[in-house]
Design a protein around this motif. Structure first.
Motif, PDB file in Angstrom:
ATOM      1  N   PHE A 154       0.834  -1.208   0.000  1.00 23.99           N
ATOM      2  CA  PHE A 154       0.000   0.000   0.000  1.00 23.99           C
ATOM      3  C   PHE A 154       0.865   1.253   0.000  1.00 23.99           C
ATOM      4  CE2 PHE A 154      -3.422  -2.753   1.875  1.00 23.99           C
ATOM      5  CZ  PHE A 154      -4.267  -2.635   0.800  1.00 23.99           C
ATOM      6  N   ALA A 155       2.006   1.194   0.660  1.00 22.82           N
ATOM      7  CA  ALA A 155       2.909   2.355   0.632  1.00 22.82           C
ATOM      8  C   ALA A 155       3.400   2.610  -0.788  1.00 22.82           C
ATOM      9  CB  ALA A 155       4.088   2.110   1.571  1.00 22.82           C
ATOM     10  N   ALA A 156       3.710   1.541  -1.518  1.00 27.28           N
ATOM     11  CA  ALA A 156       4.138   1.692  -2.912  1.00 27.28           C
ATOM     12  C   ALA A 156       3.001   2.216  -3.782  1.00 27.28           C
ATOM     13  CB  ALA A 156       4.651   0.365  -3.439  1.00 27.28           C
ATOM     14  N   MET A 157       1.780   1.742  -3.523  1.00 31.42           N
ATOM     15  CA  MET A 157       0.630   2.224  -4.297  1.00 31.42           C
ATOM     16  C   MET A 157       0.387   3.704  -4.052  1.00 31.42           C
ATOM     17  SD  MET A 157      -2.139  -0.877  -3.911  1.00 31.42           S
ATOM     18  CE  MET A 157      -1.778  -2.543  -4.435  1.00 31.42           C
ATOM     19  N   LYS A 158       0.449   4.107  -2.784  1.00 34.74           N
ATOM     20  CA  LYS A 158       0.213   5.514  -2.474  1.00 34.74           C
ATOM     21  C   LYS A 158       1.332   6.396  -3.035  1.00 34.74           C
ATOM     22  CE  LYS A 158      -2.464   4.555   1.684  1.00 34.74           C
ATOM     23  NZ  LYS A 158      -2.538   4.644   3.166  1.00 34.74           N
ATOM     24  N   ALA A 159       2.563   5.876  -3.047  1.00 39.03           N
ATOM     25  CA  ALA A 159       3.654   6.638  -3.654  1.00 39.03           C
ATOM     26  C   ALA A 159       3.452   6.798  -5.155  1.00 39.03           C
ATOM     27  CB  ALA A 159       4.991   5.945  -3.378  1.00 39.03           C
ATOM     28  N   SER A 160       2.769   5.844  -5.771  1.00 36.23           N
ATOM     29  CA  SER A 160       2.464   5.928  -7.208  1.00 36.23           C
ATOM     30  C   SER A 160       1.192   6.708  -7.484  1.00 36.23           C
ATOM     31  CB  SER A 160       2.349   4.520  -7.796  1.00 36.23           C
ATOM     32  OG  SER A 160       3.529   3.771  -7.586  1.00 36.23           O
ATOM     33  N   GLY A 161       0.537   7.216  -6.434  1.00 31.92           N
ATOM     34  CA  GLY A 161      -0.679   8.001  -6.615  1.00 31.92           C
ATOM     35  C   GLY A 161      -1.954   7.182  -6.630  1.00 31.92           C
ATOM     36  N   ILE A 162      -1.892   5.929  -6.189  1.00 25.86           N
ATOM     37  CA  ILE A 162      -3.079   5.060  -6.137  1.00 25.86           C
ATOM     38  C   ILE A 162      -3.598   5.056  -4.702  1.00 25.86           C
ATOM     39  CG2 ILE A 162      -3.958   2.735  -6.502  1.00 25.86           C
ATOM     40  CD1 ILE A 162      -1.700   2.292  -8.497  1.00 25.86           C
ATOM     41  N   SER A 163      -4.808   5.536  -4.524  1.00 24.69           N
ATOM     42  CA  SER A 163      -5.401   5.592  -3.187  1.00 24.69           C
ATOM     43  C   SER A 163      -5.942   4.221  -2.786  1.00 24.69           C
ATOM     44  CB  SER A 163      -6.524   6.623  -3.144  1.00 24.69           C
ATOM     45  OG  SER A 163      -7.561   6.246  -4.037  1.00 24.69           O
ATOM     46  N   LEU A 164      -6.340   4.130  -1.517  1.00 23.98           N
ATOM     47  CA  LEU A 164      -6.897   2.873  -1.007  1.00 23.98           C
ATOM     48  C   LEU A 164      -8.206   2.521  -1.709  1.00 23.98           C
ATOM     49  CD1 LEU A 164      -6.767   0.548   1.057  1.00 23.98           C
ATOM     50  CD2 LEU A 164      -8.010   2.015   2.656  1.00 23.98           C
ATOM     51  N   GLN A 165      -9.056   3.537  -1.954  1.00 26.01           N
ATOM     52  CA  GLN A 165     -10.331   3.269  -2.615  1.00 26.01           C
ATOM     53  C   GLN A 165     -10.121   2.763  -4.045  1.00 26.01           C
ATOM     54  OE1 GLN A 165      -9.643   5.929  -0.907  1.00 26.01           O
ATOM     55  NE2 GLN A 165     -11.240   6.227   0.671  1.00 26.01           N
ATOM     56  N   ARG A 166      -9.120   3.327  -4.713  1.00 25.98           N
ATOM     57  CA  ARG A 166      -8.859   2.883  -6.084  1.00 25.98           C
ATOM     58  C   ARG A 166      -8.312   1.460  -6.109  1.00 25.98           C
ATOM     59  NH1 ARG A 166      -4.859   5.945 -10.453  1.00 25.98           N
ATOM     60  NH2 ARG A 166      -5.237   4.470 -12.185  1.00 25.98           N
ATOM     61  N   SER A 167      -7.473   1.134  -5.137  1.00 30.31           N
ATOM     62  CA  SER A 167      -6.962  -0.235  -5.074  1.00 30.31           C
ATOM     63  C   SER A 167      -8.060  -1.233  -4.704  1.00 30.31           C
ATOM     64  CB  SER A 167      -5.823  -0.317  -4.058  1.00 30.31           C
ATOM     65  OG  SER A 167      -6.299  -0.002  -2.752  1.00 30.31           O
ATOM     66  N   MET A 168      -9.070  -0.773  -3.982  1.00 32.42           N
ATOM     67  CA  MET A 168     -10.173  -1.648  -3.594  1.00 32.42           C
ATOM     68  C   MET A 168     -11.241  -1.758  -4.665  1.00 32.42           C
ATOM     69  SD  MET A 168     -10.671  -0.418   0.379  1.00 32.42           S
ATOM     70  CE  MET A 168     -12.211  -1.300   0.521  1.00 32.42           C
ATOM     71  N   LEU A 169     -11.203  -0.899  -5.692  1.00 35.56           N
ATOM     72  CA  LEU A 169     -12.280  -0.847  -6.680  1.00 35.56           C
ATOM     73  C   LEU A 169     -12.511  -2.179  -7.391  1.00 35.56           C
ATOM     74  CD1 LEU A 169     -14.409   0.861  -8.058  1.00 35.56           C
ATOM     75  CD2 LEU A 169     -12.670   1.602  -9.717  1.00 35.56           C
ATOM     76  N   PRO A 170     -11.486  -2.865  -7.902  1.00 35.03           N
ATOM     77  CA  PRO A 170     -11.766  -4.162  -8.553  1.00 35.03           C
ATOM     78  C   PRO A 170     -12.411  -5.174  -7.612  1.00 35.03           C
ATOM     79  CG  PRO A 170      -9.560  -3.397  -9.094  1.00 35.03           C
ATOM     80  CD  PRO A 170     -10.056  -2.514  -8.006  1.00 35.03           C
ATOM     81  N   LEU A 171     -11.935  -5.175  -6.349  1.00 34.73           N
ATOM     82  CA  LEU A 171     -12.525  -6.108  -5.392  1.00 34.73           C
ATOM     83  C   LEU A 171     -13.953  -5.704  -5.022  1.00 34.73           C
ATOM     84  CD1 LEU A 171      -9.491  -6.779  -3.021  1.00 34.73           C
ATOM     85  CD2 LEU A 171     -10.457  -8.289  -4.747  1.00 34.73           C
ATOM     86  N   ILE A 172     -14.230  -4.402  -5.019  1.00 34.36           N
ATOM     87  CA  ILE A 172     -15.602  -3.959  -4.747  1.00 34.36           C
ATOM     88  C   ILE A 172     -16.535  -4.458  -5.834  1.00 34.36           C
ATOM     89  CG2 ILE A 172     -17.087  -1.927  -4.584  1.00 34.36           C
ATOM     90  CD1 ILE A 172     -14.754  -0.458  -3.263  1.00 34.36           C
ATOM     91  N   VAL A 173     -16.088  -4.345  -7.104  1.00 37.15           N
ATOM     92  CA  VAL A 173     -16.897  -4.863  -8.214  1.00 37.15           C
ATOM     93  C   VAL A 173     -17.102  -6.363  -8.065  1.00 37.15           C
ATOM     94  CG1 VAL A 173     -17.005  -5.163 -10.714  1.00 37.15           C
ATOM     95  CG2 VAL A 173     -16.153  -3.010  -9.747  1.00 37.15           C
ATOM     96  N   PHE A 174     -16.013  -7.057  -7.686  1.00 36.48           N
ATOM     97  CA  PHE A 174     -16.131  -8.508  -7.490  1.00 36.48           C
ATOM     98  C   PHE A 174     -17.105  -8.835  -6.363  1.00 36.48           C
ATOM     99  CE2 PHE A 174     -14.683 -12.281  -5.143  1.00 36.48           C
ATOM    100  CZ  PHE A 174     -14.869 -13.250  -6.132  1.00 36.48           C
ATOM    101  N   MET A 175     -17.084  -8.069  -5.270  1.00 41.07           N
ATOM    102  CA  MET A 175     -17.985  -8.336  -4.145  1.00 41.07           C
ATOM    103  C   MET A 175     -19.433  -8.060  -4.506  1.00 41.07           C
ATOM    104  SD  MET A 175     -16.037  -9.613  -1.980  1.00 41.07           S
ATOM    105  CE  MET A 175     -17.395  -9.886  -0.877  1.00 41.07           C
ATOM    106  N   VAL A 176     -19.673  -7.057  -5.363  1.00 38.74           N
ATOM    107  CA  VAL A 176     -21.045  -6.803  -5.821  1.00 38.74           C
ATOM    108  C   VAL A 176     -21.541  -7.988  -6.637  1.00 38.74           C
ATOM    109  CG1 VAL A 176     -22.462  -5.332  -7.296  1.00 38.74           C
ATOM    110  CG2 VAL A 176     -20.790  -4.303  -5.749  1.00 38.74           C
TER     111      VAL A 176
END
Length: 500
Positions: free
Chosen positions: A63-85
């Protein structure tokens, strides 16, 4: 899943062991039980998987690497949110189609076991309770254990009193898949029965009937494999229905309950004789009657005056005391009508009071019996409402528990089977026991069935929102050590102020 499967085996093993059932039949039963266990296992699976996945990411600084690349937690969770729906939709389909089919399979399988192998409902060496009787056999043998040895039967009255005893050396169970009745053929035995009588003198004689027989045939309704299991199947029949069937049956049950209540209330009111309709009085007729009374009184007064005048002319002294008031008939009549019981004699008053007491007692007995019946009918209606909303709540619970587990894993920053497993189990136990308590309270009518179905998800939803906000802002949970540090700082400031 294995934990719940072993729990099911532990609960039902006593009902299958020692009854001559094949291993294949027992295996099919537990296989059909798996879909109903999925609704318990799936929320725990989602919660545990989300905690482990995001905890591993946080532990490895993903997550630290993602945030350093400009990817927020919500954006990283988006594919899994779609999968959970999508998983929530699949879960609803599963709860609406697969679980009712499995429940139907289990129920039909149990009925077929009782039809094909009726001896499975009778255990050796102990009394097996049926509706209105108890049966004990010393041994079972032959094809499908249809032949019995040393049979003892106790038949019970409506008051659950043993009134008839039947003993035979041998017996045979005859059944058919097309019939819901088992024929029990007893051979070489005797029959004893206590005869009930209403006369006290005859009761002291203890009358009875006794007979010996070569062949005696009895018809027995097919029982379930155990009385507790039968009760469970009856109460779980709403789980055999999908949404459309539940909606249709809910309307039918509501209309039937309303019709029964209205018919019973009318019957009680009719038996009480209360709330009789008030007949509208004809005012014109009342005025005519009052006018006739006035004319009659005037005529009587005129006749009295003429009589007094004639007596005076005839030198007859008519002394009418002026201090004696004239009788008021209307007041005396109203006083007499205040208590209608006073119109009867003493022995009639006693009969009247006993009749009224018996009538009230019968009404209360009828109301109590009808209340018990209506409580059962209302409980069935509440079960249908709960089962309908529970299908939707199960689908949404997967999404809600994902939003609890994913940010929690990012906060604790631990992966593997350790602390995440403990936290996931604790959260799931809280969720599971909330569901159990709300379900029981909903069935008994203590809370609304709709609220009972959604209560665990409603409690977990604020927790998910809180954890998501904390994880998005990179704020950890308040640990026990942080709490102690704050208390130390607070007391240190107080000591400095006191010293100054």
């Amino acid at each position: 899943m294995f934990i719940f499967v072993f729990q099911t085996i532990w609960l039902f093993i006593d009902d299958f062991a020692g009854k001559g059932l094949d291993v294949v039949i027992i295996g099919k039963f537990f296989f059909y039980m798996i879909p109903s266990l999925t609704e318990k296992v799936l929320p725990l699976t989602v919660l545990l998987a989300s905690i482990l996945t995001f905890g591993t990411f946080a532990e490895n600084y993903e997550f630290a690497a993602m945030k350093a690349s400009g990817i927020s937690l919500q954006r990283s969770m988006l594919p899994l949110i779609v999968f959970m729906v999508i998983l929530g939709g699949v879960t609803f389909y599963f709860a609406n189609n697969v679980i009712p089919a499995s429940e139907q399979k289990i129920y039909n399988m149990r009925r077929n076991i009782a039809k094909v192998k009726p001896a499975a409902a009778i255990e050796k060496g102990v009394f097996s309770d049926f509706e209105g009787m108890s049966i004990k056999v010393e041994d079972k043998y032959g094809e499908q254990d249809r032949f019995l040895k040393d049979v003892i039967i106790h038949q019970k009255t409506a008051a659950n009193v043993n009134s008839t005893v039947i003993k035979s050396k041998t017996g045979e169970l005859i059944s058919s898949e097309a019939s819901d009745v088992i024929q029990l053929v007893l051979r070489d035995g005797h029959y004893y029965r206590d005869i009930a009588t209403n006369k006290a003198a005859d009761k002291k004689k203890h009358p009875f009937a006794k007979a010996n027989f070569n062949i005696y045939r009895m018809n027995i309704e097919i029982p379930e494999m155990d009385m507790d299991l039968e009760e469970e199947n009856v109460s779980n029949r709403e789980k055999m229905k999908n949404v459309s069937r539940l909606l249709k049956d809910m309307d039918s049950l509501e209309q039937d309950n309303r019709r029964i209540v209205e018919a019973f209330s009318k019957n009680i009111v009719y038996r009480m004789g209360a709330f009789a309709p008030i007949v509208q009085r004809d005012t014109s007729l009342t005025h005519k009657i009052q006018q006739r009374k006035k004319d009659s009184l005037a005529l009587i007064a005129t006749s009295l005056d003429s009589t007094n005048v004639s007596q005076t002319n005839g030198n007859t002294a008519a002394v009418v005391p002026s201090d004696i008031p004239a009788p008021n008939l209307e007041k005396e009549t109203s006083k007499a009508q205040k208590n209608i019981v006073d119109l009867f004699q003493d022995w009639q008053k006693l009969q009247l009071m006993n009749t009224a007491k018996n009538s009230v007692t019968n009404l209360l007995t009828s109301i109590t019996g009808k209340k018990m019946e209506l409580d059962k009918r209302y409980e069935i209606h509440r079960r249908h409402i709960f089962s309908l909303h529970d299908k939707y709540a199960l689908a949404f619970s997967c999404i809600i528990l994902f939003f609890v587990g994913a940010p929690l894993g990012a906060i604790i920053r631990k992966g593997g089977i350790g602390l995440p497993m403990v936290i996931a189990v604790l959260l799931f136990l809280a969720y599971y026991f909330l569901g159990v308590f709300s379900e029981n309270y909903s069935y008994k009518g203590n809370i609304n069935p709709i609220l009972g179905a959604w209560l665990p998800s409603m409690i977990m939803l604020p927790l998910g929102v809180y954890l998501t906000k904390r994880a998005t802002a990179d704020k950890g949970m308040m640990t026990f050590g942080n709490g102690l540090d704050r208390l130390k700082r607070l007391f240190t400031k107080k000591d400095k102020n006191a010293t100054a």
